[in-house]
Scaffold this motif. Structure first.
Motif, PDB file in Angstrom:
ATOM      1  N   ALA A   1       0.881  -1.256   0.054  1.00 21.81           N
ATOM      2  CA  ALA A   1       0.010  -0.010  -0.140  1.00 21.81           C
ATOM      3  C   ALA A   1       0.673   1.097   0.022  1.00 21.81           C
ATOM      4  O   ALA A   1       0.419   2.196  -0.304  1.00 21.81           O
ATOM      5  N   ASP A   2       2.020   1.217   0.528  1.00 25.51           N
ATOM      6  CA  ASP A   2       2.825   2.360   0.375  1.00 25.51           C
ATOM      7  C   ASP A   2       3.380   2.796  -0.946  1.00 25.51           C
ATOM      8  O   ASP A   2       4.222   1.790  -1.493  1.00 25.51           O
ATOM      9  N   PRO A   3       3.156   3.825  -1.231  1.00 25.36           N
ATOM     10  CA  PRO A   3       3.648   4.282  -2.666  1.00 25.36           C
ATOM     11  C   PRO A   3       5.169   4.406  -2.897  1.00 25.36           C
ATOM     12  O   PRO A   3       5.652   4.200  -4.005  1.00 25.36           O
ATOM     13  N   ASP A   4       5.722   4.810  -1.747  1.00 25.33           N
ATOM     14  CA  ASP A   4       7.430   4.907  -1.797  1.00 25.33           C
ATOM     15  C   ASP A   4       8.184   3.511  -1.896  1.00 25.33           C
ATOM     16  O   ASP A   4       9.197   3.409  -1.987  1.00 25.33           O
ATOM     17  N   ILE A   5       7.421   2.581  -1.532  1.00 25.54           N
ATOM     18  CA  ILE A   5       8.056   1.130  -1.340  1.00 25.54           C
ATOM     19  C   ILE A   5       7.486   0.205  -2.604  1.00 25.54           C
ATOM     20  O   ILE A   5       6.202   0.091  -2.418  1.00 25.54           O
ATOM     21  N   GLN A   6       8.283  -0.592  -3.197  1.00 23.23           N
ATOM     22  CA  GLN A   6       7.716  -1.229  -4.113  1.00 23.23           C
ATOM     23  C   GLN A   6       7.815  -2.538  -3.573  1.00 23.23           C
ATOM     24  O   GLN A   6       8.439  -3.740  -3.502  1.00 23.23           O
ATOM     25  N   GLY A   7       6.429  -2.657  -2.800  1.00 25.70           N
ATOM     26  CA  GLY A   7       6.217  -3.969  -1.894  1.00 25.70           C
ATOM     27  C   GLY A   7       6.154  -5.377  -2.685  1.00 25.70           C
ATOM     28  O   GLY A   7       6.412  -6.203  -1.951  1.00 25.70           O
ATOM     29  N   LEU A   8       5.902  -5.364  -3.840  1.00 27.73           N
ATOM     30  CA  LEU A   8       5.805  -6.597  -4.612  1.00 27.73           C
ATOM     31  C   LEU A   8       7.431  -7.149  -4.731  1.00 27.73           C
ATOM     32  O   LEU A   8       7.611  -8.381  -4.753  1.00 27.73           O
ATOM     33  N   SER A   9       8.357  -6.207  -4.498  1.00 30.33           N
ATOM     34  CA  SER A   9       9.635  -6.587  -4.612  1.00 30.33           C
ATOM     35  C   SER A   9      10.506  -6.907  -3.337  1.00 30.33           C
ATOM     36  O   SER A   9      11.679  -7.359  -3.388  1.00 30.33           O
TER      37      SER A   9
END
Length: 97
Positions: free
Chosen positions: A50-58
């Motif tokens: 959900a955080d736009p600054d972190i590419q959570g899927l990676s």
């Protein structure tokens, strides 16, 4: 026919109950610990995605007995700080630095 169906259902039920009784994780975690770890993992992964600054899927999130480990590439140091903060806020987790 009904007798055969009852026999099949009885055997299936007994097999299912036997499988529940013989649960044995090689790491010796109880089903409750596995459930707790899964809940922590889901909470943290959802926050990362959900955080736009972190590419959570990676980011790979691993949880074992409440200890959370994050691994992956992040775009900046500030994103790394956010990821570490999310790791500490998982309900029931034991964050380690």
């Amino acid at each position: 026919m009904i007798s055969l169906l009852r026999s099949f259902l009885l055997v299936t039920l007994l097999a299912a109950l036997a499988a529940c009784q013989t649960y044995d994780d090689p790491n010796r975690r109880t089903p409750g610990e596995v459930t707790d770890d899964t809940a922590i993992l889901t909470t943290i992964k959802a926050k990362l995605i959900a955080d736009p600054d972190i590419q959570g899927l990676s980011i790979d999130v691993d949880v074992y007995q409440g200890v959370v480990t994050l691994a992956g590439r992040i775009p900046s140091r500030s994103a790394a700080g956010k990821g570490a903060a999310y790791r500490q806020h998982g309900k029931g987790c034991n964050p380690r630095t």
